[in-house]
Design an enzyme around this catalytic site. Structure first.
Site, PDB file in Angstrom:
ATOM      1  N   GLU A 191      48.772  50.316  -7.112  1.00  0.00           N
ATOM      2  CA  GLU A 191      47.912  49.246  -6.668  1.00  0.00           C
ATOM      3  C   GLU A 191      48.803  48.107  -5.905  1.00  0.00           C
ATOM      4  O   GLU A 191      48.614  47.625  -4.641  1.00  0.00           O
ATOM      5  CB  GLU A 191      46.895  48.569  -7.663  1.00  0.00           C
ATOM      6  CG  GLU A 191      45.904  49.433  -8.351  1.00  0.00           C
ATOM      7  CD  GLU A 191      46.546  50.337  -9.478  1.00  0.00           C
ATOM      8  OE1 GLU A 191      47.666  50.565  -9.470  1.00  0.00           O
ATOM      9  OE2 GLU A 191      45.856  50.372 -10.553  1.00  0.00           O
ATOM     10  N   CYS A 231      45.983  47.996 -14.257  1.00  0.00           N
ATOM     11  CA  CYS A 231      46.780  47.137 -15.327  1.00  0.00           C
ATOM     12  C   CYS A 231      46.790  45.540 -15.099  1.00  0.00           C
ATOM     13  O   CYS A 231      46.312  45.052 -13.977  1.00  0.00           O
ATOM     14  CB  CYS A 231      48.287  47.395 -15.419  1.00  0.00           C
ATOM     15  SG  CYS A 231      49.458  46.672 -14.023  1.00  0.00           S
TER      16      CYS A 231
HETATM   17  N1  THU Z   1      50.413  52.801 -13.299  1.00  0.00           N
HETATM   18  C1  THU Z   1      49.661  52.351 -11.980  1.00  0.00           C
HETATM   19  O1  THU Z   1      50.311  52.884 -10.902  1.00  0.00           O
HETATM   20  N2  THU Z   1      48.896  51.484 -12.062  1.00  0.00           N
HETATM   21  C2  THU Z   1      48.267  50.912 -13.340  1.00  0.00           C
HETATM   22  O2  THU Z   1      47.528  49.979 -13.005  1.00  0.00           O
HETATM   23  C3  THU Z   1      48.963  51.264 -14.262  1.00  0.00           C
HETATM   24  C4  THU Z   1      50.043  52.131 -14.519  1.00  0.00           C
HETATM   25  C5  THU Z   1      51.511  53.681 -13.381  1.00  0.00           C
HETATM   26  C6  THU Z   1      52.707  53.002 -13.624  1.00  0.00           C
HETATM   27  C7  THU Z   1      53.609  54.191 -14.340  1.00  0.00           C
HETATM   28  O3  THU Z   1      54.406  54.631 -13.169  1.00  0.00           O
HETATM   29  C8  THU Z   1      52.594  55.060 -14.705  1.00  0.00           C
HETATM   30  O4  THU Z   1      51.352  54.705 -14.145  1.00  0.00           O
HETATM   31  C9  THU Z   1      52.359  55.070 -16.375  1.00  0.00           C
HETATM   32  O5  THU Z   1      52.253  53.979 -16.748  1.00  0.00           O
END
Ligand code: THU
Length: 133
Positions: free
Chosen positions: A55, A90
């Site tokens: 994101e 997140c």
């Molecule tokens: N991740 C995202 O790309 N977006 C989020 O909102 C949550 C987590 C990714 C970060 C990491 O590369 C993987 O997901 C595992 O946490």
């Protein structure tokens, strides 16, 4: 651009995910009010903390190209590119969204099927921090 088309673009973005440490593949398609769509994937790093979520990759691409107003974002995410369950953004990504988007900004969480979950930013980040008196 309808919701399923935006989700399809998020799935395309997820194909570029660089996630050798978690194998968790995430893709995002950010629709600006201009009509342009900016894609992002998660990009991990051996030192972990320099990693960036899909994101934020999409937001930073868009803002760095002059966009400031956004309509919606579609997100897909899952282990080994399995998008069975909706993948919510997140907390850090929600905060970045709140910098540029109003409470009615739409967040679509896609899956492997045509089913998706839909939220507004106000629902996912109520009472958010802003630098206002
Ligand atoms: N991740 C995202 O790309 N977006 C989020 O909102 C949550 C987590 C990714 C970060 C990491 O590369 C993987 O997901 C595992 O946490």
């Amino acid at each position: 651009m309808n919701v399923l088309e935006l989700i399809e673009q998020a799935k395309e973005a997820a194909k570029y995910s660089y996630s050798p440490y978690s194998s968790f593949t995430v893709g995002a398609a950010l629709l600006a009010k201009s009509g342009e769509v900016y894609l992002g994937c998660n990009i991990e790093n051996a030192a972990f903390s320099p990693s960036c979520c899909a994101e934020r990759t999409a937001f930073f691409k868009a803002v760095s190209e002059g966009e400031r107003e956004f309509e919606a974002i579609a997100i897909v995410g899952g282990k080994d590119g399995n998008f069975e369950i909706p993948c919510p953004p997140c907390g850090v990504c929600r905060q970045v969204m709140s910098e540029f988007c109003s409470f009615d900004f739409k967040i679509y969480l896609g899956t492997d099927t045509d089913e998706y979950a839909q939220y507004s930013l106000g629902e996912l980040l109520p009472a958010s921090f802003v630098l206002e008196e």
